[in-house]
Design an enzyme around this catalytic site. Structure first.
Site, PDB file in Angstrom:
ATOM      1  N   SER A 133       0.780  -1.124  -0.052  1.00 45.64           N
ATOM      2  CA  SER A 133      -0.027  -0.094  -0.233  1.00 45.64           C
ATOM      3  C   SER A 133       0.783   1.289  -0.010  1.00 45.64           C
ATOM      4  O   SER A 133       1.914   1.138   0.608  1.00 45.64           O
ATOM      5  CB  SER A 133      -0.865  -0.022   1.163  1.00 45.64           C
ATOM      6  OG  SER A 133      -1.633   1.282   1.310  1.00 45.64           O
TER       7      SER A 133
ATOM      8  N   TYR B   2      -1.709  -0.806  10.213  1.00 44.17           N
ATOM      9  CA  TYR B   2      -1.915  -1.175   8.702  1.00 44.17           C
ATOM     10  C   TYR B   2      -0.664  -0.657   7.976  1.00 44.17           C
ATOM     11  O   TYR B   2       0.161  -1.742   7.411  1.00 44.17           O
ATOM     12  CB  TYR B   2      -3.083  -0.823   8.418  1.00 44.17           C
ATOM     13  CG  TYR B   2      -3.321  -1.030   6.897  1.00 44.17           C
ATOM     14  CD1 TYR B   2      -3.601  -2.055   6.301  1.00 44.17           C
ATOM     15  CD2 TYR B   2      -3.239   0.143   6.006  1.00 44.17           C
ATOM     16  CE1 TYR B   2      -3.630  -2.241   4.906  1.00 44.17           C
ATOM     17  CE2 TYR B   2      -3.390   0.107   4.403  1.00 44.17           C
ATOM     18  CZ  TYR B   2      -3.488  -1.225   4.209  1.00 44.17           C
ATOM     19  OH  TYR B   2      -3.683  -1.152   2.738  1.00 44.17           O
TER      20      TYR B   2
END
Length: 264
Positions: free
Chosen positions: A140, A153
């Protein structure tokens, strides 16, 4: 240009969003796709949308279950004999400030977004090396820059990226290739399923997610880069691509940009 006709491509997190869009794109180019996620009914719906639907395999799977992953690989070998590509796409996002997040939630994020990906890769590694195949880690942009509300995350996705780099360094001479993909905002259900601080799903779509590029556009751009043998692939809007670039050349400037941004 790499070709994928008749390649066996295993995609996790394939029941919707990015995984579904990639599966449809791969099938359109003649690949044999193995679809994995926890919900079999959703996988079947995806399979029926794909070219030559009968040539693809649905394998329901919880990637955190090592025994189930081993059984899944056995089933793939029974059907196709080997795996050419593994797309580590399954994941779980976060929407909570660090001070509001429990350690149990931190651990759950790392279990899904890091440890499970490593273990599945190890399980499939022998067949992938034998085929001189490809492993793709869907990280990401958050794993490159670190943003508000995504502390664990971001950390897990950064760890996945670095582990992939090490795997490439160790096994590059075998013919195995390793690619890291860094999505920016993509219009999927990722924010709806994202964990809040106490581990419950957020249950709603972020504005940034709702106004982002489609999963189909993301899949087209990602697949084009993979077929050109690119191994560092950032796919997102201008702001995400700018942040990824600045992260490499001016971390201090990036920090100032992130502090001023309104990320949620």
């Amino acid at each position: 240009m790499t070709t994928i006709t008749n390649k066996v491509i295993w995609i996790t997190g394939a029941s919707g969003g990015i995984g579904e869009a990639l599966a449809i794109q791969f099938a359109a180019l003649g690949a044999k796709v193995v679809l994995s996620a926890r919900r079999e009914d959703a996988l079947e719906q995806v399979r029926l949308k794909m070219n030559n639907a009968d040539s693809h395999l649905c394998l329901p799977l919880d990637i955190t279950d090592t025994s189930a992953c081993e059984t899944a690989l056995t089933a793939i070998k029974a059907q196709y004999g080997h795996v050419d590509w593994l797309i580590n796409n399954a994941g779980l996002s976060q929407r909570a400030l660090i001070v509001d997040t429990t350690i149990e939630t931190d651990r759950r994020l790392f279990e899904v977004d890091f440890f499970a990906q490593l273990q599945l890769t190890r399980i499939a590694l022998d067949t992938l090396v034998a085929q001189k195949g490809k492993i793709v880690f869907v990280s990401s942009v958050a794993g490159l820059v670190g943003t508000q509300y995504r502390g664990s995350y971001s950390a897990a996705k950064a760890a996945l990226h670095m582990w992939g780099n090490s795997l490439r360094a160790e096994l590059g001479d075998t013919g195995l290739t390793v690619a890291n993909v860094f999505p920016g905002f993509v219009k999927t259900d990722v924010s709806i399923n994202a964990l809040t601080g106490d581990g419950k799903p957020l249950g709603e779509m972020d504005n940034a997610q709702a106004n982002a590029m489609s999963a189909q556009e993301f899949a087209q751009k990602t697949l084009a880069a993979l077929l050109k043998d690119k191994n560092y692939i950032v796919v997102g809007g201008f702001k995400e691509r700018l942040a990824a670039w600045v992260s490499r050349f001016s971390p201090e400037l990036l920090y100032k940009m992130i502090r001023k941004s309104k990320v949620r």
